[in-house]
Design an enzyme around this catalytic site. Structure first.
Site, PDB file in Angstrom:
ATOM      1  CG  ASP A  73    -110.120 126.865 -13.178  1.00 54.88           C
ATOM      2  OD1 ASP A  73    -110.231 125.911 -14.057  1.00 54.88           O
ATOM      3  OD2 ASP A  73    -108.787 127.178 -12.910  1.00 54.88           O
ATOM      4  CD  GLU A  74    -110.251 123.802 -18.284  1.00 54.37           C
ATOM      5  OE1 GLU A  74    -110.857 123.862 -19.384  1.00 54.37           O
ATOM      6  OE2 GLU A  74    -109.210 122.985 -17.699  1.00 54.37           O
ATOM      7  CE1 TYR A 127    -114.448 118.963 -18.313  1.00 53.99           C
ATOM      8  CE2 TYR A 127    -113.096 120.823 -18.451  1.00 53.99           C
ATOM      9  CZ  TYR A 127    -113.599 119.955 -17.588  1.00 53.99           C
ATOM     10  OH  TYR A 127    -113.352 119.764 -16.546  1.00 53.99           O
TER      11      TYR A 127
HETATM   12  P1  NAD Z   1    -111.325 111.510 -15.287  1.00 51.21           P
HETATM   13  O1  NAD Z   1    -111.540 111.681 -16.958  1.00 51.21           O
HETATM   14  O2  NAD Z   1    -110.044 111.150 -14.887  1.00 51.21           O
HETATM   15  O3  NAD Z   1    -112.555 110.529 -14.788  1.00 51.21           O
HETATM   16  C1  NAD Z   1    -113.862 110.633 -15.111  1.00 51.21           C
HETATM   17  C2  NAD Z   1    -114.552 109.323 -14.506  1.00 51.21           C
HETATM   18  O4  NAD Z   1    -116.127 109.578 -15.001  1.00 51.21           O
HETATM   19  C3  NAD Z   1    -114.087 108.146 -15.101  1.00 51.21           C
HETATM   20  O5  NAD Z   1    -113.876 107.204 -14.154  1.00 51.21           O
HETATM   21  C4  NAD Z   1    -115.228 107.569 -16.150  1.00 51.21           C
HETATM   22  O6  NAD Z   1    -115.005 106.274 -16.393  1.00 51.21           O
HETATM   23  C5  NAD Z   1    -116.461 108.244 -15.284  1.00 51.21           C
HETATM   24  N1  NAD Z   1    -117.469 108.532 -16.369  1.00 51.21           N
HETATM   25  C6  NAD Z   1    -117.229 109.076 -17.680  1.00 51.21           C
HETATM   26  N2  NAD Z   1    -118.611 109.171 -18.282  1.00 51.21           N
HETATM   27  C7  NAD Z   1    -119.313 108.603 -17.376  1.00 51.21           C
HETATM   28  C8  NAD Z   1    -120.851 108.117 -17.551  1.00 51.21           C
HETATM   29  N3  NAD Z   1    -121.536 108.554 -18.387  1.00 51.21           N
HETATM   30  N4  NAD Z   1    -121.559 107.740 -16.236  1.00 51.21           N
HETATM   31  C9  NAD Z   1    -120.725 107.261 -15.251  1.00 51.21           C
HETATM   32  N5  NAD Z   1    -119.263 107.517 -15.203  1.00 51.21           N
HETATM   33  C10 NAD Z   1    -118.803 108.069 -16.314  1.00 51.21           C
HETATM   34  O7  NAD Z   1    -111.649 112.834 -14.731  1.00 51.21           O
HETATM   35  P2  NAD Z   1    -111.321 113.803 -13.554  1.00 51.21           P
HETATM   36  O8  NAD Z   1    -109.989 114.603 -13.881  1.00 51.21           O
HETATM   37  O9  NAD Z   1    -110.914 112.831 -12.319  1.00 51.21           O
HETATM   38  O10 NAD Z   1    -112.025 114.925 -13.333  1.00 51.21           O
HETATM   39  C11 NAD Z   1    -113.156 114.516 -12.363  1.00 51.21           C
HETATM   40  C12 NAD Z   1    -114.216 115.650 -12.294  1.00 51.21           C
HETATM   41  O11 NAD Z   1    -113.761 116.760 -11.787  1.00 51.21           O
HETATM   42  C13 NAD Z   1    -114.817 115.910 -13.596  1.00 51.21           C
HETATM   43  O12 NAD Z   1    -116.126 116.372 -13.588  1.00 51.21           O
HETATM   44  C14 NAD Z   1    -114.090 117.091 -14.001  1.00 51.21           C
HETATM   45  O13 NAD Z   1    -114.793 118.214 -14.964  1.00 51.21           O
HETATM   46  C15 NAD Z   1    -113.661 117.846 -12.714  1.00 51.21           C
HETATM   47  N6  NAD Z   1    -112.412 118.814 -12.689  1.00 51.21           N
HETATM   48  C16 NAD Z   1    -111.432 118.093 -13.030  1.00 51.21           C
HETATM   49  C17 NAD Z   1    -110.293 118.880 -12.730  1.00 51.21           C
HETATM   50  C18 NAD Z   1    -108.849 118.363 -13.279  1.00 51.21           C
HETATM   51  O14 NAD Z   1    -108.107 118.945 -13.172  1.00 51.21           O
HETATM   52  N7  NAD Z   1    -108.813 117.187 -13.630  1.00 51.21           N
HETATM   53  C19 NAD Z   1    -110.136 120.390 -12.354  1.00 51.21           C
HETATM   54  C20 NAD Z   1    -111.600 120.781 -12.020  1.00 51.21           C
HETATM   55  C21 NAD Z   1    -112.732 119.865 -12.067  1.00 51.21           C
END
Ligand code: NAD
Length: 362
Positions: free
Chosen positions: A136-137, A160
């Site tokens: 949502d950001e 981000y």
């Molecule tokens: P996280 O940071 O916990 O996990 C990210 C994962 O991606 C890790 O396992 C990391 O090793 C992997 N990764 C990073 N760079 C990589 C690359 N180049 N190749 C392969 N793997 C790679 O993130 P999260 O909080 O689990 O978020 C997951 C997704 O959901 C993201 O795309 C984020 O933008 C989206 N998202 C997160 C939230 C939230 O509140 N956490 C909300 C909405 C959307």
């Protein structure tokens, strides 16, 4: 049996999704993860010996590595969680965000396009899905009222969110131009088991338990719409199986809370789960209640004031709704952190998790 590639499956939301997908679908689930600081093999211990699970260590921005994975696995779906996900880190080091979140999404889309071109039929195209996990950001900040819907313009304020917005545009363009059946999901702030303590809720829980200050950015009035991770995963599963290609779906549970309210709720719940009077760490810190640990700190530059999403579309089209309220889920989350000290110690073994980043004073 078809294969789903789950990129970033060793991260917070990804690992919760992998378990949900293995439990509730018949598909093979292949995690593709670079294992950055955020990717933890501990997160996948519970599924490591599952017969329909496999793990490949690869960088989604590495064209040759992605091509090899697609050749070997011939996926019927890609669910792209892989990202640099921490806004504060995007202030200190934006390049990795552009590389993984934009170039990585591009490489996955290119590989999907080539896979569909090679398999050449309408059937392959009809059965294939590329689900981009966005946020949502990307919509930017809201005033005191209103909520973003799927037609809201993208106005990102951080590197981000700008990188996530760019990836969203690429998915839409690959769908319109090359017929790659892409769907975008814009989830709000997730919380729950396996989230690293660089993020507000686990940071507050772990600092409180240890009698350390509970940092609150600015005046604590920034509002987020909190979404329990299992509800987010349920939404993604529905989108994968029943969502319409070319569309985007907001996912939010309507749990708007200021950061200060979230910290207060954690302190209140901890007083029940682990009363301060019985926690020696608080005695050592010279306080008698968790709330006394609150500490206002300098704000994040470009800190969006308020996010809220209108999730009417996914509720109406896909029948999604959160299963429990915020307070019940927060209680479960606190319980998970209390019950999993081994995981907490393991992910914090290098001491870098609870360090303030992205501060103008840093
Ligand atoms: P996280 O940071 O916990 O996990 C990210 C994962 O991606 C890790 O396992 C990391 O090793 C992997 N990764 C990073 N760079 C990589 C690359 N180049 N190749 C392969 N793997 C790679 O993130 P999260 O909080 O689990 O978020 C997951 C997704 O959901 C993201 O795309 C984020 O933008 C989206 N998202 C997160 C939230 C939230 O509140 N956490 C909300 C909405 C959307």
């Amino acid at each position: 049996m078809s294969t789903w590639l789950v990129t970033g499956g060793a991260g917070f939301i990804g690992c919760n999704f992998v378990r949900a997908a293995l439990d509730s679908t018949p598909h093979r689930v292949v995690v593709v993860d670079k294992l950055t600081y955020a990717g933890r093999t501990e997160n996948l211990e519970a599924v490591a010996s599952h017969p329909r699970y496999a793990f490949i260590r690869a960088d989604i921005a590495d064209r040759a590595a992605v091509a090899a994975v697609f050749d070997a696995e011939q996926p019927s779906a890609v669910v792209n969680f892989a990202a640099e996900s921490h806004v504060d880190r995007s202030i200190d080091g934006p390049a990795a965000f552009v590389q993984t979140n934009i170039v990585g999404a591009f490489e996955l889309l290119e590989a999907s396009r080539e896979l569909l071109a090679r398999s050449g039929g309408e059937r392959a195209r009809r059965d294939f899905r590329f689900v981009q996990i966005s946020s949502d950001e990307v919509y930017g900040s809201l005033g005191a009222t209103g909520a973003f819907d799927e037609a809201s313009p993208l106005r990102p304020s951080s590197v981000y969110s700008a990188s996530k917005a760019a990836a969203e545009h690429l998915v839409r363009a690959y769908c319109a131009t090359f017929g790659v059946p892409g769907i975008v999901t814009n989830g709000s702030n997730n919380f729950g088991p396996h989230q690293l303590p660089e993020k507000l809720i686990p940071l507050t829980i772990l600092n409180a338990i240890e009698g350390k200050p509970l940092p609150i950015y600015g005046d604590g009035g920034n509002v987020r719409d909190w979404l329990y991770v299992a509800d987010q995963c349920d939404a993604i599963l529905r989108i994968l199986e029943h969502g319409r290609p070319g569309e985007k779906y907001n996912v939010g549970a309507g749990n708007e809370r200021t950061n200060l309210e979230v910290v207060d709720a954690i302190c209140d719940e901890l007083e029940r789960a682990l009363p301060a009077a019985r926690n020696a760490a608080l005695g050592h810190a010279g306080v008698t209640r968790y709330a006394e640990l609150k500490q206002f700190v300098i704000d994040r530059p470009g800190h969006d004031r308020r996010y809220a999403v209108d999730a009417t579309k996914i509720r109406r089209e896909l029948g999604w709704r959160p299963k429990l309220g915020f307070e019940a889920r927060l209680r479960e989350t606190i319980r998970w952190y209390l019950d999993n000290p081994r995981w907490c110690a393991s992910v914090e073994s290098d001491g870098s998790q609870r360090v303030r980043r992205g501060s103008p004073a840093a």
